[in-house]
Structures are given as C-alpha cells and as structure tokens.
Design a protein around this motif. Structure first.
Motif, PDB file in Angstrom:
ATOM      1  N   VAL A 296      14.539   7.048 -95.317  1.00  0.00           N
ATOM      2  CA  VAL A 296      13.688   8.007 -96.038  1.00  0.00           C
ATOM      3  C   VAL A 296      12.302   7.920 -95.425  1.00  0.00           C
ATOM      4  O   VAL A 296      11.698   6.845 -95.395  1.00  0.00           O
ATOM      5  N   THR A 297      11.817   9.023 -94.884  1.00  0.00           N
ATOM      6  CA  THR A 297      10.511   9.010 -94.231  1.00  0.00           C
ATOM      7  C   THR A 297       9.451   9.580 -95.169  1.00  0.00           C
ATOM      8  O   THR A 297       9.580  10.703 -95.652  1.00  0.00           O
ATOM      9  N   VAL A 298       8.425   8.751 -95.420  1.00  0.00           N
ATOM     10  CA  VAL A 298       7.313   9.195 -96.268  1.00  0.00           C
ATOM     11  C   VAL A 298       6.179   9.615 -95.356  1.00  0.00           C
ATOM     12  O   VAL A 298       5.846   8.907 -94.399  1.00  0.00           O
ATOM     13  N   LYS A 299       5.585  10.777 -95.633  1.00  0.00           N
ATOM     14  CA  LYS A 299       4.455  11.242 -94.826  1.00  0.00           C
ATOM     15  C   LYS A 299       3.225  11.340 -95.715  1.00  0.00           C
ATOM     16  O   LYS A 299       3.285  11.930 -96.809  1.00  0.00           O
ATOM     17  N   ALA A 300       2.112  10.762 -95.256  1.00  0.00           N
ATOM     18  CA  ALA A 300       0.875  10.785 -96.044  1.00  0.00           C
ATOM     19  C   ALA A 300       0.076  12.044 -95.716  1.00  0.00           C
ATOM     20  O   ALA A 300      -0.047  12.416 -94.548  1.00  0.00           O
ATOM     21  N   HIS A 301      -0.458  12.697 -96.750  1.00  0.00           N
ATOM     22  CA  HIS A 301      -1.326  13.859 -96.535  1.00  0.00           C
ATOM     23  C   HIS A 301      -2.746  13.560 -96.984  1.00  0.00           C
ATOM     24  O   HIS A 301      -3.523  14.455 -97.277  1.00  0.00           O
TER      25      HIS A 301
END
Ligand SMILES: [Zn+2]
Length: 843
Positions: free
Chosen positions: A524-529
């Motif tokens: 599961v890839t989490v991307k920070a915004h």
C-alpha cells in the motif's frame, strides 16, 4: 505543429468558458467577432450521445456564422470506449473525454453540457439503453438542459425513427430529445425542477441528416427535400482568417484519445437539416427564421441594442478602446433588465469584451499546484490597464470575502501587483469530478448536489473578483485562481489550482486473484500532499480473509514523497469475492481515496480522487502447463491476469518468431486484434500454425474482419469467417452446447454459473461460418436476435489445437471474473489431460 496551430487558433476564438489556462490575448478582429455574437440573441442546442458524435462543422457554423449561443449536449462522457493515447479507461476515460470536448468547444466556440448517463459500452438498441440509463432520470436531465440553456432551435445528430441501425445510445439521444422538446414547456412535467428553472418552449427541432442516412447518395438525390434546410458549412470568415470547416476540423482533432486527429477540410460543403417539429422556414438556410434574435427580444433591450449595434457598425479596428464608454453604458443599462437569463448571459459576454477593449489583464494565481483545507497559501494578484480609460481597482474579493480594500488607479500600462495570504477553509471540498464523488449505477452517475447536474466540470474552489470602476461605474470581474509556473522546456504554464487531502493511498493491483490458499503480500503506497504528515493506514476486507496486521503507522517528511507499507493477506479456504479498501487516518480524518492525475498537453491537468480499493477473488482453479507465450495485439492486460493465477507469461516479439522458437511454450496466445495491428504477423503466421501442428495450443482472441484479409489467406488453419456478430448484454444466457468437450471439463468443470458476473459484454466479432473441423462450444444471443455459436471455436490441428474466441476475456480477466479465469485456464490446458508426447519429452 499541431500544438502551434491550436495555440494560434485560441488567439482567434475566445469563446467558451475560461478555466485555468493560459490567458488569451484578443486582437481587434477577435473583439469584433465577440461583439457580433453579443448582438445575436438566439440559441441553438445540438444533441447526441458521446464525445465525437457532435458535428463540429454545424456547431462552428451556428456559433461563428449565425453567431448563436451554441451548446452541445452529450448525454454521456464516453467512458465506455478505448483510449489510444494513454492508460485511462472507464471513469478516468470519461474525465479525459470531458476535457477533450471542452477543448473542442474552445476551438469551435460552442459550450458543453452533459446528463448523468453513463457510457456503459455498446448497446444494440434503445430499449436496452433506456432501461440501463433509467429513462425518466435521463429524460429529466435533457429537460433540465433545455430549461436552463433555453434553445430556440434543437438539432439532433441521430434519427429517432431507426432503432437498431446504430448504437442504442445514439437512437436514444434522439428519442429523448423528441420527448423533451414538448415536456420542457409543460409545468406538470418534472415540476420539482421548476424551483431552479422555468419552463421553456424551443421553436424548432431538426435532425442533422445526410445522404448516409438515406442509404446512398443516389437515394438521397431522389428523396423529397421539402422539409430539408441546407447550409454551406464551408463558408469563409475573413475576420477570423479561417473557413468554417477548417475550424471544425481543428475542433474535432481535439478528440485525440479516440484517434480523431485529422487533416483540415476546405471549400464549400452542404449540411442538411430535416425539420421534425415547429414551422418550416421559407428561407431554406435560416434555422432562426421568424425568431427575434435582436436586443428587442428582452423587455428594455431596445436602448442597449441601439448602442451596441452602433459599436458593431462603427467598430474601430485600430483602437477598440474608443468603444469603452459605450460598452460601459450598455452594461449599466443591462443591469436594470429584469430578465435574469439574458441579463446574466449578456453581462458575462459584455464584461469579457470590456476587458478586451481596455487591454485589461487581470489574474489571480498561486505558485503551488495544490493545498489542503486549513492551510495558508500565498495568492498573487495582478492587474494592468493597457488603455487610457479611467479605471480604478476598488477591492478584490476571494470567494465573496473582501480581502483587499485599497482603491488604486490603474494607470496606463502600470502593473499592479499584490500578494495576499489566504487560509483554505476547513470546509473546502477536495478537487475531483463531481459526478465521481459517490458510486453510481451501471447506467447513471449519482450527483448529490442537483445544482451541478449538467455542468461539464466541477466549478473551481477559488475565484477572485476584481471590483473595478470604469468611469465611476462598478463592474466586478471574476477569475479562477490558477497555478502558474515556468518550465525551461515548455515556457509559461497555467494549471488548475487544486485542493487535495493531506495524504492519499494506493493499492497497486486493482484486482487480486488467489488461485489457491497461499497468502499474498499487499503493498500500500501512501503519498503525502503536505510536509510532515504522519498517521496510520488501515485495511478493511470482508469476512473470511485474514490480514497479518489491520493497521500500520506511516510518517512522511516531504510533500510529494511516498512510503510503501506491506500487509499480508490470506484468502479463505473456499471460493470468495470481496473488496479490500485502504484508509489513511490523519488527526481523526479518514481518507480512503487514491489520487489520480491525468496530464496531457491538449487538456488542463486533471486531478481525480478514486476509491482506494481492490477487488480480491479466491478462486478454486486448476491448470495444466506453465509457460505461456503472448503476442501483444492492440493492447490488453491479459498477460498480467494470467500471471496472477500463477502462469509464467513470456511476451513474444513478433520479429523473433522463427521455425522452432515457439516450441518451448505450453500455449501461444494472440492479444486482441493482433492480426489487425501487427503487420509482422503476415510473415510469421506459418510458424504459428506450424507450432500448433506440432502439438502446441494456439489461442487467437478477437480480430475485426477486414484489414488482415489482404495479407493473410486465413488466420486459422481451416476456413473461418469473422462477422460483426456480438453479444452485448453481459447477462445474456449462455448455453454450453459441447457438454462433453474437454474445453468445458478439464481441468475445471465449467457450468452456466461461470457466466455470472461478467462485465460490459459477452464478446464481439464472432465468426459466423467455419469449416467442419471446428467444434463450437457455446451458444448465446442478445434479446430478440438469433443465437450465435461462434464465440468459442476449437479445432484439432496436427498434434495440437487451434482456438478462436471473440469472448471478451480482455475485459473479464482484469475485472476479476472467476468463470472467465476458469475457461481461459481450460483453453491453455487443452491437450494436456493425458500428458501429450511433447510434455513427456520435456519431462
Ligand atoms: Zn457515438
């Protein structure tokens, strides 16, 4: 080259909504054209079903020659088709095609409208279409479009009288238009709409016919034309330096994902319109005959018309700013008009012209692409007046709130710049297409805010209003807040400014197939915004599935960075289907969205929040053989799907195929339309057939009849004729007619249950005749049609097998349909029930 021509054209035609895009500079010729349109008070609405159905020649003619406000109501957003320029499919393809339609309208000067209908794929007749669409709902949307847009004339692209001769969506669009034409003015019809709209009676309804609808040129020549109007859509516009059909070609060339980029056409050309409702004009080229299209149309409009007609007739091409005071006076009078529809519409047009004649440049931009609710950003304001007119910037409001109050004289060519800090309210919605916010049905989108229904896209979250005084007259001009930046290799770029969650997550595979009880690792890839974001990721799944840990923490320092967490998922012991969802929790906020960006040069960059989920399927599947050779055709995801159930798939480069190169494979599969698109196969076909003859299994997926016929004597070892037979209803009954054949028995027993849960269609381009060596396995049909047995054919060939199938495995496997996997596994396993000679040698 194409981009250059479009750029030039944008300078010529200003019309259409201006979203976050490079601001356009308008020449005096453009401004004159704007004024011509301002002085025409007539409206036309073109109606069809899909992006690319619209006749841009006629839309451009109505918009640029007649000067009418012209809309295209596309019932769907074209989600069901294929994509020639990138990976977007279904909902995401609908987003891309929506933007391509808007790009086309920016060129031809039209406006774009939609309904909530989904393009669910090919439909043979309007009966099926209207059931899946929910006829009343979509009819209501067409009525809304007419009540809001208020067209004097409506033009249907398709014939409502010929169901079955074209896509069911096409005929349905015409049938709904016929009904809506009468219902729009009936206060008892869709009365709940009348809280926001009024009833409206269009004057005429046409069908945009051509010789094609008559069967041949000859039949058309002989046909009775008393009810036909005809217009010359090749007309040349000296003011624009282009002909109408050149503009139309450029507009339809915006449909790039459908491969519609094309050469321009020039020269005189007739377009025909058959009157379906309303009175027949005497002048057979005037759609608006007898309709008042002057300013006297609105109560109180006479005086405004007198001023603006004078501006048009005495237009000063050397210095359009001399008309500013007349335009401001007309604007002032227009504000006193009671007719909301015309006042709002013409005020918007008039303000754009006032801006242009004053050489006024106003913009509000950020230097960051996106932000989150609660964050503060810098907003840059710029204003410059390039005329000698007395213009004062009184204040600037952002989303209605006055943030800058300092009266500034905008002196000739002196740039006003200001930077403001604004906080994104916590209540701001995330940027995403409004029709995808809530899960819809197969046939319709669910839209919770009824105000948005019909709009081409979600209105931008941030708008800046410049409150200006022109000679003491207050005129507010509103601009969307954009993101502006420069790139050394591209120059200045404008993009929409977006509001996104603090972080989003993504499951790499959208469908996970478990062919036995072995656990799988789930990344599961989490991307920070935003910078410094931390929290937890939680996975949710249905009963029977076991996760090693339900939550894991994450922490990301820099905006734009990603962190991948790996979970282990164990499937249930027996067959099961479920959905796996990933949820990011930050400070009590739960976000179960994946952020998808759609970026192409011909459209503004799109940000779409999609559900962060994957379908998981536990299959009880048997298979024989291991190594599959795959020859790609037009492009499909079948190889990935086969790998999911444990096959080793080798992509074969057609140039590498020679005498014995295929022998190492347990089966060789040809991707969809391989014979249509891979020219090299004409030289390699004999090796492919030779491989089957020597004991191999060749599986050919659907090809269209036609092109390959010139190059191949036959794609099969025996006679096989491909037709246009297709079964479009994915729920249509399937009969297994060769019950004892190994294809439906080994290694998986196939039953009618295996045809449940299919998506979009059963299959297409089935053969309709074949030699006696072939055994047809299945029989199926769409309602009201005769049954076809051509969907799955197998023939022994030498010591091996040849299989031809038009079944839509390329749709079913990526969608995780269990029965399709079992049947495909059986096809790959053919001839391996009693270890064949070849297998024994291999050991
Ligand atoms: Zn179409």
């Amino acid at each position: 080259m194409r981009r250059i021509t479009i750029f030039l054209l944008m300078g010529i035609l200003f019309i259409g909504p201006s979203f976050a895009q490079t601001p356009k500079n308008h020449s005096p010729a453009d401004i004159f054209h704007e004024i011509q349109k301002l002085n025409f008070l007539g409206t036309a609405l073109y109606i069809a079903a899909h992006p690319d159905d619209e006749n841009t020649r006629l839309i451009s003619y109505l918009s640029n020659h007649v000067h009418a406000r012209t809309g295209y109501l596309s019932l769907t957003r074209g989600d069901g088709g294929q994509n020639l320029i990138g990976p977007e499919l279904r909902e995401l393809l609908g987003v891309l095609r929506t933007q391509e339609l808007l790009a086309a309208r920016r060129v031809d000067g039209g406006e774009q409208l939609f309904t909530r209908a989904v393009d669910f794929g090919y439909s043979k007749n309007p009966k099926e279409t209207l059931e899946i669409w929910d006829k009343e709902l979509i009819l209501g949307d067409v009525v809304t479009a007419i009540r809001k847009f208020k067209p004097d004339v409506i033009v249907n692209r398709f014939d409502h009288r010929s169901p079955g001769t074209t896509h069911g969506h096409h005929t349905s669009s015409a049938m709904l238009s016929m009904e809506a034409f009468d219902l729009a003015n009936d206060p008892k019809a869709f009365s709940d709409q009348l809280e926001n709209t009024d009833t409206w009676q269009p004057k005429r309804l046409f069908f945009n016919t051509s010789w094609w609808f008559y069967g041949s040129q000859e039949k058309f020549e002989q046909a009775d034309k008393t009810k036909l109007l005809n217009v010359d859509i090749g007309t040349y516009y000296p003011i624009l330096g282009m002909s109408n059909n050149e503009i139309a070609s450029l507009a339809s060339s915006q449909h790039l994902c459908q491969g519609f980029g094309r050469l321009s056409s020039r020269g005189t050309e007739e377009e025909y319109l058959e009157l379906l409702k309303g009175d027949l004009p005497q002048n057979k080229s005037d759609l608006f005959e007898g309709i008042n299209t002057t300013w006297t149309r609105m109560a109180g409009g006479t005086e405004i018309g007198a001023i603006l007609d004078k501006v048009e007739s005495q237009f000063n091409f050397k210095d359009p700013s001399v008309h500013l005071s007349d335009l401001v006076k007309a604007y002032q009078l227009l504000q006193k008009i009671n007719d909301d529809h015309w006042r709002e519409l013409k005020s918007k047009e008039l303000k754009a012209i006032i801006e242009d004649v004053a050489g006024l440049h106003l913009e509000a931009f950020t230097t960051q692409a996106f932000s989150n609710p609660g964050e503060s950003i810098e907003l840059n304001l710029e204003a410059v007046n390039r005329s000698n007119a007395d213009i004062v910037l009184e204040s600037v409001s952002v989303n209605g709130e006055k943030l800058l109050i300092e009266s500034t004289d905008l002196k000739y060519n002196e740039l006003f710049k200001k930077q403001l800090k604004i906080t994104i309210p916590n209540t701001t919605n995330y940027t995403s297409p409004y029709w995808l916010m809530v899960k819809g049905t197969l046939g319709t989108y669910t839209v919770t805010d009824s105000e948005l229904i019909g709009k081409p896209e979600t209105p931008r979250a941030f708008k800046a209003t410049f409150n200006l005084l022109f000679d003491g007259v207050n005129i507010p001009i509103t601009k969307n807040v954009s993101y502006k930046y420069g790139r050394p290799d591209k120059g200045e770029i404008y993009q929409p400014f977006e509001i996104v969650p603090k972080a989003t997550s993504m499951l790499k595979d959208k469908v996970l197939i478990f062919s036995d009880g072995t656990p799988k690792q789930i990344p599961v890839t989490v991307k920070a915004h935003k910078d410094h974001v931390s929290g937890k990721v939680r996975l949710e799944i249905g009963d029977g599935w076991i996760l090693d840990s339900a939550t894991q923490p994450f922490s990301i320092e820099k905006k734009g960075d990603e962190q991948t967490l790996v979970f282990t998922l164990t499937p249930p012991a027996t067959e099961n289907e479920s959905y796996l969802t990933s949820i990011v929790s930050i400070d009590g906020e739960n976000i179960s969205k994946e952020l998808v960006t759609i970026a192409y040069d011909h459209i503004p960059t799109q940000t779409v929040l999609m559900p962060s989920e994957a379908k998981v399927v536990r299959l009880d599947i048997q298979k024989a053989g291991q190594h599959i050779g795959y020859i790609m055709g037009a492009g499909d995801d079948v190889p990935t799907s086969l790998e999911q159930i444990g096959y080793t798939v080798h992509i074969i480069n057609p140039t590498d195929i020679d005498e014995n190169s295929l022998d190492k494979y347990d089966a060789v599969v040809l991707g969809i339309r391989a014979y249509n698109v891979v020219d090299e196969l004409s030289f390699k076909q004999r090796y492919i057939l030779e491989y089957a003859k020597n004991g191999g299994t060749v599986i050919v997926q659907y090809n269209t009849a036609g092109r390959w016929a010139d190059q191949f004597e036959n794609i099969a070892p025996y006679d096989l004729q491909i037709s246009r037979d297709r079964v479009t209803n994915e729920n249509s009954e399937v009969k297994i007619i060769a019950q004892d054949h190994q294809l439906v028995n080994y290694p998986n027993k196939i039953s009618s249950n295996d045809f449940n849960g299919w998506v979009q269609e059963r299959g297409l381009y089935f053969p309709d005749s074949w030699s006696k060596e072939f055994t047809p396995i299945l029989e199926m049909k769409d309602e009201g049609e005769k049954a076809t047995k051509g969907s799955l054919l197998i023939a022994p060939y030498g010591e091996g097998h040849y299989i031809y199938t038009g079944l839509s495995f390329f749709r079913e496997l990526p969608a995780g349909v269990p029965g399709a996997y079992k049947l495909f596994s059986n096809m790959l396993s053919v001839g391996k029930d009693n270890l064949s000679k070849k297998e024994q040698i291999k050991g």
